[in-house]
Every structure is written in structure tokens, then in C-alpha cells.
Motif scaffolding. Structure first.
Motif, short mmCIF file in Angstrom:
data_model
loop_
_atom_site.label_atom_id
_atom_site.label_comp_id
_atom_site.label_asym_id
_atom_site.label_seq_id
_atom_site.Cartn_x
_atom_site.Cartn_y
_atom_site.Cartn_z
N LEU A 234 0.86 -1.14 0.03
CA LEU A 234 0.06 -0.08 -0.02
C LEU A 234 1.00 1.26 -0.07
CD1 LEU A 234 -1.33 -2.21 2.35
CD2 LEU A 234 -3.43 -0.50 1.86
N ASP A 235 0.89 2.11 -0.94
CA ASP A 235 1.48 3.41 -1.16
C ASP A 235 0.64 4.62 -0.94
OD1 ASP A 235 3.47 5.12 -1.71
OD2 ASP A 235 3.90 4.51 -4.10
N TYR A 236 1.23 5.23 0.10
CA TYR A 236 0.41 6.46 0.53
C TYR A 236 1.18 7.59 -0.19
CZ TYR A 236 -2.16 3.22 3.60
OH TYR A 236 -2.59 2.39 4.39
N THR A 237 1.15 7.97 -1.35
CA THR A 237 2.05 9.05 -1.74
C THR A 237 1.35 10.33 -1.50
OG1 THR A 237 0.87 8.81 -3.90
CG2 THR A 237 2.82 7.91 -3.78
N ASP A 238 0.11 10.47 -1.41
CA ASP A 238 -0.71 11.71 -0.83
C ASP A 238 -0.56 11.80 0.67
OD1 ASP A 238 -2.38 13.97 -0.40
OD2 ASP A 238 -3.84 13.39 -1.46
N HIS A 239 0.33 12.71 1.23
CA HIS A 239 0.56 12.60 2.52
C HIS A 239 -0.49 13.48 3.44
CE1 HIS A 239 5.33 11.93 1.65
NE2 HIS A 239 4.33 10.77 1.47
N THR A 240 -1.47 13.88 2.60
CA THR A 240 -2.65 14.77 3.45
C THR A 240 -3.83 13.69 3.53
OG1 THR A 240 -3.57 15.60 1.27
CG2 THR A 240 -1.92 16.75 2.48
N ARG A 241 -3.74 12.23 3.28
CA ARG A 241 -4.75 11.40 3.31
C ARG A 241 -4.19 10.18 4.03
NH1 ARG A 241 -6.38 9.14 -1.33
NH2 ARG A 241 -8.67 8.94 -0.69
N SER A 242 -5.21 9.54 4.41
CA SER A 242 -5.01 8.38 5.27
C SER A 242 -5.44 6.71 4.48
CB SER A 242 -5.78 8.37 6.60
OG SER A 242 -7.19 8.34 6.44
N LEU A 243 -5.75 7.19 3.13
CA LEU A 243 -5.95 6.18 2.30
C LEU A 243 -4.91 6.00 1.36
CD1 LEU A 243 -9.96 6.58 1.76
CD2 LEU A 243 -8.80 4.88 3.09
N PRO A 244 -4.85 4.90 0.73
CA PRO A 244 -3.40 4.73 -0.32
C PRO A 244 -3.88 5.11 -1.55
CG PRO A 244 -4.53 2.60 -0.02
CD PRO A 244 -5.15 3.58 1.03
N THR A 245 -2.94 5.53 -2.32
CA THR A 245 -2.83 6.22 -3.60
C THR A 245 -2.77 5.07 -4.82
OG1 THR A 245 -0.83 7.00 -3.50
CG2 THR A 245 -2.49 8.38 -3.23
N ARG A 246 -2.12 3.81 -4.19
CA ARG A 246 -1.81 2.70 -5.07
C ARG A 246 -1.42 1.44 -4.17
NH1 ARG A 246 2.53 -0.49 -7.24
NH2 ARG A 246 4.07 0.47 -5.53
N VAL A 247 -2.37 0.28 -4.71
CA VAL A 247 -2.42 -0.98 -4.06
C VAL A 247 -1.70 -2.01 -5.04
CG1 VAL A 247 -3.86 -2.84 -2.91
CG2 VAL A 247 -4.29 -0.28 -2.37
N HIS A 248 -0.80 -2.75 -4.66
CA HIS A 248 -0.17 -3.87 -5.64
C HIS A 248 -0.04 -5.13 -5.15
CE1 HIS A 248 2.25 -5.22 -8.80
NE2 HIS A 248 3.10 -5.78 -7.99
N PHE A 249 -0.29 -6.12 -5.66
CA PHE A 249 -0.38 -7.58 -5.06
C PHE A 249 0.64 -8.28 -5.70
CE2 PHE A 249 -5.06 -6.75 -4.71
CZ PHE A 249 -5.03 -6.50 -3.08
N GLU A 250 1.31 -8.87 -5.17
CA GLU A 250 2.56 -10.04 -5.85
C GLU A 250 1.98 -11.59 -5.26
OE1 GLU A 250 6.45 -8.91 -5.87
OE2 GLU A 250 5.89 -7.00 -5.43
N SER A 251 2.30 -12.49 -5.89
CA SER A 251 2.02 -13.87 -5.77
C SER A 251 2.49 -14.89 -6.50
CB SER A 251 0.47 -13.97 -5.62
OG SER A 251 0.11 -15.43 -5.37
N GLU A 252 2.76 -15.95 -5.84
CA GLU A 252 3.37 -17.09 -6.88
C GLU A 252 2.40 -17.50 -7.98
OE1 GLU A 252 4.60 -20.25 -4.21
OE2 GLU A 252 6.10 -19.26 -3.56
N ASP A 253 1.06 -17.42 -7.69
CA ASP A 253 0.07 -17.61 -8.69
C ASP A 253 -0.07 -16.23 -9.39
OD1 ASP A 253 -2.21 -17.97 -9.91
OD2 ASP A 253 -3.73 -18.74 -8.27
N LYS A 254 0.41 -16.41 -10.48
CA LYS A 254 0.64 -15.08 -11.34
C LYS A 254 -0.65 -14.59 -11.83
CE LYS A 254 4.95 -15.10 -11.12
NZ LYS A 254 5.78 -14.35 -10.38
N ASN A 255 -1.73 -15.41 -12.00
CA ASN A 255 -3.07 -14.96 -12.39
C ASN A 255 -3.91 -14.36 -11.19
OD1 ASN A 255 -2.82 -16.01 -14.83
ND2 ASN A 255 -3.17 -18.26 -14.09
N LEU A 256 -3.41 -14.76 -10.06
CA LEU A 256 -4.32 -14.15 -8.82
C LEU A 256 -4.52 -12.59 -8.77
CD1 LEU A 256 -4.19 -15.34 -5.07
CD2 LEU A 256 -3.91 -13.09 -5.64
N PRO A 257 -3.34 -11.83 -8.90
CA PRO A 257 -3.82 -10.29 -8.86
C PRO A 257 -4.69 -9.71 -9.86
CG PRO A 257 -1.17 -10.74 -8.85
CD PRO A 257 -2.04 -12.08 -9.19
#
Length: 288
Positions: A234-257
Motif C-alpha cells: 500500500l503506497d500513500y503518496t498523498d501525505h494529506t490522506r490516510s487512504l492509499p493512492t496505489r495498491v499492488h499484489f504479488e503472488s506465486e499464482d501469477k493469475n491471482l492479482p
């Protein structure tokens, strides 16, 4: 004789008509008198109420003056301590005093400001809160002359204090600067509190990484059916908010994300505080 007789009959009929009108007017007059009496009684009651209100306001003003001068003890001794009216007046005076303080607090933007160094400076307190829970309070001491200048503070070093002061043109108006600073501090407090709640409420989820600003958060999930591990960033690039600006998933199951189910999870984490989003993901059976 007939003419005189006719006149007599007409006079008698006229008299009867006058008497009939008089009888009709009497009940109306009595009704009007009752109305006037009722109005008089109502006005007298209203007068007594106004007198009581004036006396109450005078007593409240006297109590308020005593409270404002911190001389309430002397004022209270002049009144009957066992009197219910006295106790009620004291409560009402305290209530109006608190309302005035609240109004003044609102006018200065909700910041607590006190004079320092005999009026040469001020100390401003900025409180933080998240989901109705008060958290940390930060303080700045500001020189007033010859120009506004922050001389001491306990703002975290990763908050760009000087940049915020310059961008908000603090010299012209300090309120926008304080509002922007409050945004940054409350957003940081919100992210920090969410991290704390994750650790308290979600023992099965491992926090792999986080930084001092809580602007990066890496979590490890486990998918129940396949027992597959998922790394969530979870990447919070906007430091005036408490919600993320980007969410990224990584898994051995390449189809999952890219699956519809995990795309929904991504949206959920973008729009909902992370500790609450995790509860929903568990209920849906997406993570352990």
C-alpha cells in the motif's frame, strides 16, 4: 284616529326592535369582557415571566463575571447553597461560559493558542484524532515580531514544516498554514493508527514493512483454499490522506492479482481504511 293608532303601533314595534337588539348585544358585550379579561391575565403572566427572565439574566451575568475573574467562590457564598435555583443558575452560567469558549475556539480554527514571552510570541497546539479517538498533540512556538517565525516545535522531522509555511504564505495569514499542517498531521496519525489496529486485530496478517511516515505498508496475506502467500503493498503518496493512492499484489499464482475477486480487493483497500478492509476480505473468505 286611525293615523295616530298606526303611529302608535309603529312606535311600539320600533321600541320592541331596539329592546331585541339590546338583548342581543348584552351577551356579545359579556363575551367581549371575558376575552379582554383573558387577554389581561395572559399579559400579566407574560409580564411576570419577563421579569423572572430579566432577574435570571442579571444573576447569570453576575455569576459569569465572577467565573471569568476566577472569583466564583465569593459569588457562590452570597447565594443559598441549598437552593435549587442557585444550583441551576450556576449550571446555566457554566454552560454559557463553555459555549463562549467553544465559539472562540471555533473562530481560531479549533487550535489552542496561548501567549508566550509576555506577548512576544504564541504557542499553538494542533491535536490529532482518528475515528473519534484523540491521539497525539503537537506544539509550535511562533515569534510574532518582526516577522512570524517558528522558533521551537515538536513536529515529526518527516513533515516538511518549512515548506508548508512558505507554500501557505504564513506571513500573510497563519490560518491556511495551520490548516495544511493539521491535514498532514491528522493523515499521518490516521495511517499510524491503522497500522496499530492491524497489529492488534489481525494476528494472522504479517506486517513485512512500514516506514516512519507510514507512507509505505507491506502486508503478507494467506489465501485459505490454496494456502498461497500474497504480498500486498500500500503506497500513500498523498501525505494529506490516510487512504492509499496505489495498491499492488504479488503472488506465486501469477493469475491471482488480475482475477476479478482480487481486483475487488484492490478497490476495497483503496477506498476503505486498511484494518476495516481486511475484516471484509476475511468475511468473504479471500484471506485467512
Amino acid at each position: 284616529m286611525e293615523g295616530a293608532s298606526a303611529k302608535g303601533v309603529l312606535s311600539h314595534l320600533s321600541l320592541l326592535e331596539v329592546q331585541a337588539r339590546s338583548r342581543k348585544a348584552r351577551p356579545q358585550q359579556r363575551s367581549r369582557v371575558k376575552e379582554l379579561k383573558a387577554e389581561t391575565e395572559a399579559l400579566m403572566i407574560q409580564r411576570d415571566q419577563l421579569k423572572a427572565e430579566i432577574q435570571t439574566l442579571k444573576s447569570l451575568q453576575k455569576l459569569r463575571m465572577g467565573m471569568d475573574k476566577q472569583g466564583t467562590q465569593e459569588e457562590e457564598e452570597e447565594m443559598d447553597e441549598d437552593s435549587e435555583n442557585s444550583q441551576l443558575l450556576q449550571l446555566m452560567a457554566r454552560h454559557t461560559q463553555l459555549n463562549d469558549l467553544l465559539h472562540a475556539h471555533h473562530l481560531i480554527g479549533g487550535y489552542n493558542i496561548i501567549k508566550t514571552r509576555q506577548g512576544k510570541g504564541v504557542c499553538v497546539s494542533v491535536a490529532t484524532a482518528y475515528e473519534g479517538v484523540y491521539l497525539d498533540t503537537y506544539n509550535l512556538e511562533i515569534d510574532l515580531k518582526p516577522v512570524l517565525r517558528i522558533i521551537r516545535h515538536n513536529i515529526p522531522p518527516f513533515i516538511p514544516l518549512n515548506s508548508l509555511a512558505e507554500q501557505s504564505n504564513m506571513q500573510e495569514n497563519i490560518r491556511p498554514f495551520l490548516d495544511t499542517l493539521s491535514q498532514h498531521l491528522n493523515a499521518f496519525a490516521g495511517r499510524k493508527q491503522q497500522l496499530k489496529l492491524i497489529k492488534e486485530q489481525h494476528k494472522s496478517i504479517e506486517v513485512m514493512e512500514s516506514n516512519a511516515l507510514c507512507s509505505i505498508l507491506v502486508l503478507m496475506f494467506t489465501v485459505p483454499r490454496k494456502k498461497t502467500a500474497v504480498l500486498c503493498t500500500l503506497d500513500y503518496t498523498d501525505h494529506t490522506r490516510s487512504l492509499p493512492t496505489r495498491v499492488h499484489f504479488e503472488s506465486e499464482d501469477k493469475n491471482l492479482p488480475d482475477s476479478p475477486e482480487w481486483k475487488k480487493n484492490c478497490s476495497l483497500l483503496m477506498e476503505t481504511p486498511v484494518h476495516k478492509a481486511l475484516i471484509t476480505m476475511k468475511k468473504m473468505g479471500n484471506i485467512v
